[in-house]
Design an enzyme around this catalytic site. Structure first.
Site, PDB file in Angstrom:
ATOM      1  N   SER A 112       0.809  -1.215   0.000  1.00 12.84           N
ATOM      2  CA  SER A 112       0.000   0.000   0.000  1.00 12.84           C
ATOM      3  C   SER A 112       0.843   1.266   0.000  1.00 12.84           C
ATOM      4  O   SER A 112       1.591   1.533  -0.934  1.00 12.84           O
ATOM      5  CB  SER A 112      -0.968  -0.011   1.187  1.00 12.84           C
ATOM      6  OG  SER A 112      -1.882   1.055   1.105  1.00 12.84           O
ATOM      7  N   HIS A 113       0.756   2.054   1.061  1.00 16.35           N
ATOM      8  CA  HIS A 113       1.410   3.363   1.132  1.00 16.35           C
ATOM      9  C   HIS A 113       2.805   3.279   1.745  1.00 16.35           C
ATOM     10  O   HIS A 113       3.455   4.310   1.925  1.00 16.35           O
ATOM     11  CB  HIS A 113       0.555   4.307   1.968  1.00 16.35           C
ATOM     12  CG  HIS A 113       0.274   3.759   3.350  1.00 16.35           C
ATOM     13  ND1 HIS A 113      -0.548   2.675   3.548  1.00 16.35           N
ATOM     14  CD2 HIS A 113       0.722   4.123   4.567  1.00 16.35           C
ATOM     15  CE1 HIS A 113      -0.600   2.407   4.848  1.00 16.35           C
ATOM     16  NE2 HIS A 113       0.162   3.260   5.485  1.00 16.35           N
ATOM     17  N   ASP A 278      -0.500   1.751  -3.941  1.00 16.22           N
ATOM     18  CA  ASP A 278      -1.331   0.786  -4.669  1.00 16.22           C
ATOM     19  C   ASP A 278      -2.642   1.379  -5.161  1.00 16.22           C
ATOM     20  O   ASP A 278      -3.493   0.664  -5.684  1.00 16.22           O
ATOM     21  CB  ASP A 278      -1.600  -0.446  -3.810  1.00 16.22           C
ATOM     22  CG  ASP A 278      -2.506  -0.159  -2.623  1.00 16.22           C
ATOM     23  OD1 ASP A 278      -2.511   0.988  -2.144  1.00 16.22           O
ATOM     24  OD2 ASP A 278      -3.204  -1.087  -2.169  1.00 16.22           O
ATOM     25  N   ARG A 281      -5.675   4.962  -1.742  1.00 11.28           N
ATOM     26  CA  ARG A 281      -5.817   6.151  -0.893  1.00 11.28           C
ATOM     27  C   ARG A 281      -5.799   7.412  -1.743  1.00 11.28           C
ATOM     28  O   ARG A 281      -5.358   7.404  -2.886  1.00 11.28           O
ATOM     29  CB  ARG A 281      -4.711   6.211   0.159  1.00 11.28           C
ATOM     30  CG  ARG A 281      -4.717   5.003   1.072  1.00 11.28           C
ATOM     31  CD  ARG A 281      -3.707   5.138   2.183  1.00 11.28           C
ATOM     32  NE  ARG A 281      -3.720   3.936   3.014  1.00 11.28           N
ATOM     33  CZ  ARG A 281      -3.485   3.918   4.320  1.00 11.28           C
ATOM     34  NH1 ARG A 281      -3.216   5.041   4.950  1.00 11.28           N
ATOM     35  NH2 ARG A 281      -3.518   2.788   4.997  1.00 11.28           N
ATOM     36  N   LYS A 375     -11.135   0.452  -0.934  1.00 14.53           N
ATOM     37  CA  LYS A 375     -11.115   1.902  -1.062  1.00 14.53           C
ATOM     38  C   LYS A 375     -10.461   2.250  -2.394  1.00 14.53           C
ATOM     39  O   LYS A 375      -9.703   1.456  -2.943  1.00 14.53           O
ATOM     40  CB  LYS A 375     -10.384   2.546   0.111  1.00 14.53           C
ATOM     41  CG  LYS A 375      -9.020   1.979   0.469  1.00 14.53           C
ATOM     42  CD  LYS A 375      -8.514   2.653   1.735  1.00 14.53           C
ATOM     43  CE  LYS A 375      -7.213   2.042   2.236  1.00 14.53           C
ATOM     44  NZ  LYS A 375      -7.403   0.774   2.963  1.00 14.53           N
TER      45      LYS A 375
END
Length: 542
Positions: A112-113, A278, A281, A375
């Protein structure tokens, strides 16, 4: 040829809120990826001949891990793998592909982040057939299997050419390398008024989208510039890089500060947005106004009817417990329910599948809807563009009018990253032990009304999830939340959330940290953060 390879378990292959995340060198250990992927498949059933979706965010070790997944999937008996060209699939796009093609599930290679690169972070996540993250019974089964695994089965087939669209075979399994953007872009076109957004850009509206050298670059370029007519160069840092260009791909005021400064400049673009590693967000900022994720969720919910895909209204709103109560007031006005869940997008899945919620959000810069089961950063940006195009107002004006109608929730999150795990656990355990004694306590002039450890009772399947965060409520309506994050790969991350509702419109333009200064002091001293962790200040404030 399919081989059976003897192996022994690795410690700590427990999926967190978003899969298994460790440093790259951990995943590079012989048998490590193989063990975990085999544990995933061993925990599933009735997938023979079914379709598996595979892709990732392009970070370091993405391609190598994808080849391993393909070989083990072939040995396990899957009939088809859909893999994004170049190994690329944003997390929301993977969810969209799973849903569109009726896949059995998907494996997403991402952290992810979190930072990437040779010594950065890596992750593997399994998504189920609805396109969403595996629920806890599945992840618990995966972890249990990982502790007892003795062998895995893998094909000896050569690497698949991930850069060429088309079909090849690995053993009896079809491998279809697909355009990673096509299905997702098609879906976005059914949800938003692309003609209105084209007219907006045609009128001279200016925007800057920072893809942070991560996965959304190809998606944003195709949709914003090529389809909607945003000026060439609107998308910056648009090429996914294995190390994200050396930057931290987390779209917040710290790691996307350059974007914030550019939009705030007198000659800057009117609208700015960013997405993370990814693609799930987002950060949204307009000239003169940064939009907090909690406010963004509330404003999107209040204005969703302006987008064609949501014109019939929304069934409900769901937010994670630490997210501010701004969305609750929107739900009340719309006459729908607002559900409060633990942190982790997987908890929204049942609500979405049951038709109880349409729009969901987390304070950690994640917003999405029932179109997928993740999300979706670019979805949120497109929704904002649709709202701006329909209302013909700037971000600051839209936010100001929302606060005037609903009141403002002053809100901030203070993160203490890579804290000693034992110290963090002890801090939370001590708070948990004091819950019964806190009510009635006066701290810096504020009186504690109640305190609890949040537990979630799923209204769909009846499951109960406990110990999801310590909440301290004050008699003036303010609250502080303490929880340990499950998304890091080193030490522990203590997150502290602070919130105060302000109905008086004459007090809506205060600095957030000033408006919450007394709560900030209480939040630090109540559990003695500095004494227990050695940290005198948070690592990141958002």
């Amino acid at each position: 040829m399919i081989r059976t390879v003897a192996t022994t378990p690795f410690d700590g292959q427990k999926p967190g809120t978003s899969g298994l995340r460790k440093k790259v060198p951990v995943f590079q250990q012989p048998h490590y990826v193989e063990n975990f992927v085999q544990s995933v498949f061993d925990s599933l059933s009735e997938f023979e001949g079914e379709t598996l979706v595979v892709g990732g965010d392009g970070r370091y070790y993405n391609r190598e891990a994808i080849q391993t997944v393909i070989r083990i999937a072939a040995a396990a008996g899957f009939g088809r793998v859909l893999v994004g060209r170049g190994g690329i699939l944003s997390t929301p796009a993977a969810s969209a592909v799973i849903r569109k093609h009726g896949a059995f599930g998907g494996i997403i290679l991402s952290a992810s982040h979190n930072p990437g690169g040779e010594h950065g972070d890596f992750g593997i996540k399994y998504n189920i057939g609805n396109g969403g993250p595996a629920p806890e019974p599945v992840t618990d089964a995966i972890f249990a299997r990982s502790k007892e695994i003795t062998q895995y089965r893998i094909s000896d087939a050569p690497d698949v050419d991930l850069d060429t669209l088309g079909i090849t075979r690995v053993e009896d399994m079809v491998v279809d390398v697909v355009d990673p953007v096509e299905d997702y872009a098609e879906l976005m076109g059914t949800l938003f008024d692309f003609d209105a957004i084209r007219d907006l850009f045609g009128s001279g509206f200016t925007m800057r989208f920072d893809a942070m050298s991560a996965v959304t670059g190809p998606y944003a370029t195709a949709i914003l510039e090529e389809t909607l007519g945003a000026a060439p160069g609107t998308v910056v840092h648009g090429e996914p890089l294995p190390d994200f260009g050396g930057h931290h791909p987390d779209p917040n005021l710290v790691h996307a500060h350059d974007l914030y400064e550019r939009v705030m400049a007198p000659d800057g673009p009117e609208f700015g947005a960013a997405s993370d590693g990814d693609g799930d967000r987002n950060m949204v900022v307009g000239r003169g106004r940064f939009v907090t994720p909690s406010d963004s969720l509330a404003i999107i919910a209040a204005n969703a009817h302006l987008a064609p895909g949501y014109r019939s209204g929304i069934a409900g709103i769901a937010r994670s417990m630490p997210t501010s109560g701004a969305a609750d007031r929107v739900a009340e006005k719309l006459g729908v329910k607002c559900y409060e869940t633990p942190t982790g997008w997987k908890f929204f899945g049942n609500l979405l599948d049951a038709g109880l919620a349409t729009v969901c959000g987390e304070e950690s810069f994640g917003t999405g809807s029932s179109h997928v089961r993740e999300k979706d950063g670019l979805w949120a940006v497109l929704m904002w563009l649709n709202i701006i195009a329909a209302r013909r107002q700037g971000v600051a004006e839209i936010v100001g009018e929302h606060w005037a109608a609903y009141g403002r929730n002053y809100y901030t999150r203070h993160d203490y990253e890579e804290v000693d795990a034992a110290a963090a656990d002890a801090l939370v355990a001590d708070l948990r032990a004091r819950l019964d004694t806190l009510p009635g306590t006066v701290i810096n002039g504020l009186t504690v009304e109640k305190a609890d450890d949040f537990a979630y009772h799923d209204p769909v399947d009846g499951s109960v999830t406990t110990k999801q965060g310590i909440r301290v409520f004050f008699t003036d309506g303010s609250r502080i939340v303490y929880r340990l994050s499950g998304t890091g790969t080193a030490g522990a991350t203590l997150r502290v959330y602070l919130e105060r509702f302000e109905p008086d419109a004459s007090r809506h333009d205060l600095d957030t940290q000033d408006a919450l200064a007394d709560l900030v002091e209480i939040a630090r001293t109540l559990p003695d953060i500095e004494g227990r962790t050695g940290r005198s200040a948070p690592t990141v404030i958002t």
